[in-house]
Design an enzyme around this catalytic site. Structure first.
Site, PDB file in Angstrom:
ATOM      1  N   ARG A 155     -28.703 -24.858 -36.783  1.00 40.77           N
ATOM      2  CA  ARG A 155     -27.703 -23.999 -36.137  1.00 40.77           C
ATOM      3  C   ARG A 155     -28.450 -22.909 -35.382  1.00 40.77           C
ATOM      4  NH1 ARG A 155     -23.906 -22.228 -40.648  1.00 40.77           N
ATOM      5  NH2 ARG A 155     -23.307 -20.764 -39.020  1.00 40.77           N
ATOM      6  N   SER A 208       0.867  -1.165   0.000  1.00 43.31           N
ATOM      7  CA  SER A 208       0.000   0.000   0.000  1.00 43.31           C
ATOM      8  C   SER A 208       0.905   1.215   0.000  1.00 43.31           C
ATOM      9  CB  SER A 208      -0.876  -0.018   1.257  1.00 43.31           C
ATOM     10  OG  SER A 208      -1.368   1.274   1.547  1.00 43.31           O
TER      11      SER A 208
END
Lengths: 421, 421, 421, 421
Positions: free
Chosen positions: A317, A277
């Protein structure tokens, strides 16, 4: 590749990237035209090597909307660049765009599965080591987030291990059966059969099947019936991948919890720039576990979409369901690889503070032996005096049950897996 | 941008792209340092314009894994390039990385919502026209995929329209309340309050709140309590977006069905290269609808992941759930924009074959009046002889019920929306 | 009702039970036939009171498969039991089964939302008290599961509170707009219009709309266009419910973590038989939080299914998507009520150990002031000597930033909500 | 059982009902106490037969909230009713509630899988018949909802068949590996090991493992490491079930489409009261397919929740994720059985109108041979004159490609499955 919003994405390299997909599509076209030639349907093959590349991705992608998929544009470009008009005319003949997209996706997924398998092996290696080393490292067992009875970190690692071997089984099974998709416009191979007939081949239908076998073989894929609307091959991949992220998510959730300062039993591997940090220099965030959890939280919904799409297939399809699969599968696959790699790193360098584990167990006090006392109290007649005397020390180590044997069993299973993997 | 596996992706342009995100993060840092200066907390502001750009995305993305997000790397780069050491030292002071990522995402989402609103307006325009024009275009009403009673295409369009206005309401509501995220390391604004105190400001806590208000105001966002672990702002966005894809998915499903050759009542707009097939020249695939359906199938799972992440928030900032949101939200947002744009094109050029509708209705024969006959048969006493005589022709047009009035109601609602939108 | 596999299910009582649904369906039929009579379409109404009840549920449920929904069977039974053949013949005339199922579901959901609103109010009451009482209760702020900077439990409670008010806003909004579904076979009101015409009413179409308005009014529901295939009313409900479970899941996740023995800052309310273990008498499992988390984990997928169903609506009534909604919505609704009630109990009796919070903060040591030191170190020139001297004690309380002001802001918002709710 | 909101629910009979679960939990307790006795850990066993039943479900369900699951209440009731205080004291010793719930769920799921397998066999039988009978039944192949090239209904059925055999493979695999869950409080078998030690058994740890083996063997389940937090056994079940609903959803989607009046190629089996409408006597709704689609739409999200729960397992037993699984799995399982049974009925009586198929194909005209013409035009040199002459009739039958061979391949695979199933 590197995705700003999915830190670690670059671990997946170019797997299932647009460029990889494009290359795989070309690979499919190449294998098919090779087969057309070798089976005597086309007069000769063509060399598609180097004709298209990363630089073409953008134009093909933009052009993909017209036909609903990128194959038309790719084929047009390949034909244009082939130079040889005859070869160009034979290119892609007999295939439909779904054949090319599906098979290319499967090829890319194969690379993903290979990578995931390698990561899993490495993770299993790490956990075999950890479970073995900590077979006797006492810690407090927690259920519903409260202290329960003693356990060992060896057993914790062994259960993680068992989950990884489960996941590896799923991946191996799927990896072994990856099929090519080769069916033509409506899954009948009508065009290639017609081409075979036009060339005067004796049994055009059989020739068509031979084309499929040859092409699938060249690509190293299984030869099955067309699966344009039978999407099990895709859902199986998704289910295997999410089984992996489940296993990693589970262990990462444990790691995050055990890394909490109040618990402090585990720590992620320390690496330059990892978990820091800018303004709180003391912080060592369990970033790997956090990022792995991220993948585990996001993956199930993606796999579910593959099932939804599968269920909605229609006609010869599908009318949208198929299109929903591609990027969903790609996203799931890349994220799985990233999580795989992060988990490997996490396990390879996981720091186990067995002394803190012991202190936490001691702090839990006699609570963790309350169950044993219940056993004794309820069955005074069963108490063998000698047995009781043997463990007068009342140490948690005396209440580990079969934990060490479970560790051994997990190690045996893992070693068998490692030998066969 | 153009995604090979999500045809039409380029319609979203650079919305929520890595570059856009980076720019938005810089915008947040700029607004904050401006506020620090204007409120007297920092001695002066800094001009971040042009310091970073697309070329930096890759490095920042790769570096993002260390800290778990891209902000640390971005801030380091900005500081390095600022030149002015004092300005550099004030940059980002008081913010946490989550502030920057969340607010930047919100800024990017705002652009998405603006685009979606524009598309919705355009779609509503088209449907107002279609519903009005076909207020009397008879067609067969279908329920459970079977012929039921007559309806009109005007009513079909009106119901689509009503769904779009519903979606527009959701989007407008979310758009109006987008909040900035400004809370500091743990949502207390401790660092900026400390800075204000160090500068000798009279009421450092109030000064901190003023920083938030000023920054949010400069960004055009709402000023709320920090929402590091209160993720409603994110789930609301997701729910609004999926409400849009639902509405489009519904109408696209209708279009695909009504475009089937056996039905033939609608046709997608014809465009160069749209919907064609390389080997079947007769085919005119309803590609836009198919691609819109794709988005509608994939969106709900993404929105669900945002909810899962919301529910799993913990502590003062989450341990993985937050990280799962970013790309999920981005993906959902871009796909929504693509579907928005495709739906706009679809509706703008939708071809309505009202004659075929009528023929299909005629072909359905008296079946579609069976319900009316039931009404008459069951209530002979109610049959007013005159009324019956009036419609002796037994035409389906006589059995449309309140369909035209429903069309009018939908048009009224839509026009009110258009006026206010 | 009580579900063996969803402990606490009985908290939802008969909300959305089969019996409640049946009663609601009868209520819809009653309101409709009343309207038919009052608007002069039917000669008289009929009293459906007491004709069917719980005992009929099974037969109607079994019979529901034939027509795909329970309405046909219910109407047949009502007609059979009415005795009065004329009244029987008018029953349900003009409605379609979807009208009855949808409107009945909405009526049942309304009761759910009312209950959820009451629970939310009670929860907000509890949190207003907790946030106020602990406005100054120091605790360590945790981010990514590590210690970050100091915060207060008051702020933790305030953020939970803010999330609850967010959720209450969603619920109130949905509650206010619940629509009746009244459209007839294909959403045109053709049958009721025909009936009005047969009765010689002057404007049969307008009469039909009046029937809808009267019926909706009698049921206390909004009067909108038919939404047979525009499913926003359903997805809005789902989104509001999951927003609630998100908010509760978030706070329950916090509670489970803060109840861990190593943290020990919170404890669930103690109740006879709650959270115990048969063999480990020391255990006090945070059962309420665990069960609330359960609901939060399961809810997002259910809400997502409602969106998927919405997107797949087709024709004038859907071919499966609609049927997928009913039990999904019911399950989501009941689970939300259970979680609501459990959360109310949890918050009403939550034990806050502010001394332990303070000890944990002290144990975290100077780490939690590291950010402040960074601020000071980086900006020596900004340090106002007097200011620094003022807080020489270096207590965490001096680094709370605007936390108390945020608590006040949340309390103000919550009180405004309570006044209006 | 019959669920008003899930028509057809009664097809699942009492599978995974509360009563079945209760009986299965008793079965687990019985097998365990039998093992305690047979392995010499307890002095004798106890006969739990008839002690609890359906009438106890409500009280146990209500009591389940206290401990978070129904086992505590069940054990208390069994002990109370056993009469024999010694036997009562041995009951459940060494088990944890998760052992009982998980194993009981697995036993119930086994019955579900057996039923699903039987339905799949029956469906495969039907499709073998249909695919064989219609191997040569010409129909138009449709892709993206448009006419493409000719195919046969035999091939359509063959692809459905292939999907069913895929699903059957998944089910068989899961069915074969269903594990017992026997680990005690924290998965170490500490209590049963202690009991063995107190009884003076030579190797208490090994005795504990023997208890597990004996119990699992008696229940017909596999003997594995405890899986309290390794949830692969549950997610595998979910994935197999949703693979089934996918396969059925796909074919049901086809059936609904092919039953549309404009297409008319299929019709659902006619049955008294099935698919009718009260006011539209002509309607024959494809209710079975609609209800099957419903299940397919709702299933993926449920399976996804099982994965989410798996990924969130923590500690030695999870803190909410586990609890989310039970009813989710039950719901998924019952719905799968219902859809299984409906699909069986659908396929057994599916009416195929091959003449209409042929007429639709004829109506599609030369479009369906356009691809062939493209082949010929593009490769004039390849056209073997004799070959061309052979098929001067230009019938669609000449352009079926390998469709008949694909039918044969699917039939072969299906027959192999039937022989082994």
């Amino acid at each position: 590749m590197a995705d700003l919003l999915w830190p670690g994405d670059e671990r997946a390299g170019s797997l299932v990237s647009d460029g990889a997909l494009l290359a795989a599509m070309v690979q499919v076209e190449q294998a098919w035209i090779d087969a057309l030639a070798s089976e005597g349907v086309a007069p000769s093959t063509a060399d598609l090597g180097g004709l298209v590349g990363e630089d073409d991705v953008h134009a093909i992608a933009v052009g993909a909307e017209g036909g609903g998929n990128p194959v038309l544009g790719l084929v047009a470009l390949l034909r244009e660049r082939l130079g040889d008009a005859s070869a160009a005319s034979w290119l892609h003949r007999g295939l439909t765009s779904q054949d090319v997209v599906d098979t290319a996706l499967v090829l890319c997924v194969r690379d993903v599965l290979d990578r995931v398998q390698a990561e899993l092996r490495s993770q299993v290696d790490s956990l075999v080591r950890l479970a073995g080393a900590h077979r006797g490292s006492l810690m407090v067992g927690r259920t519903l987030a409260q202290h329960a009875v003693p356990t060992t970190f060896g057993l914790v690692a062994a259960i993680w291990l068992d989950g990884l071997v489960d996941a590896a089984e799923e991946v191996a099974r799927v990896r072994a059966g990856l099929p090519a998709q080769l069916g033509g416009a409506a899954g009948t191979l009508a065009a290639s059969t017609e081409l075979a007939r036009l060339r005067g081949l004796a049994d055009p239908e059989a020739a068509s099947l031979l084309l499929v076998r040859t092409t699938a073989g060249a690509l190293g894929l299984a030869d099955t019936l067309p699966w344009h609307v039978r999407r099990t091959p895709i859902t199986r991949i998704g289910d295997a991948l999410v089984t992996c992220t489940d296993a990693w998510g589970h262990l990462a959730t444990d790691v995050v919890m055990l890394c909490r300062p109040e618990v402090g039993e585990l720590a992620e591997p320390v690496a330059e720039g990892r978990g820091g940090s800018s303004t709180m220099p003391h912080k060592q965030n369990p970033v790997l576990s956090v990022l792995v959890r991220r993948a585990a939280i996001a993956a199930p919904a993606l796999a579910a979409t593959l099932h939804t799409a599968s269920a909605l297939a229609v006609d010869q399809r599908p009318d949208g369901a198929w299109h929903a699969e591609w990027d969903t599968l790609r996203t799931l696959a890349r994220r799985t690889v990233v999580a795989a790699s992060q988990t490997t790193e996490l396990l390879a360098g996981l720091h186990v503070d067995h002394e803190r584990m012991r202190r936490n167990l001691d702090a839990a006090g006699t609570d963790v032996l309350a169950e044993r006392d219940t056993m004794r109290r309820l069955h005074p007649s069963a108490v063998d005096e000698t047995a009781a005397a043997d463990e007068a020390d009342d140490e948690p180590v005396s209440y580990l049950g079969a934990a060490p044997l479970f560790v051994d069993a997990a190690l045996t299973r893992a070693r068998t897996y490692l030998e066969s993997a």
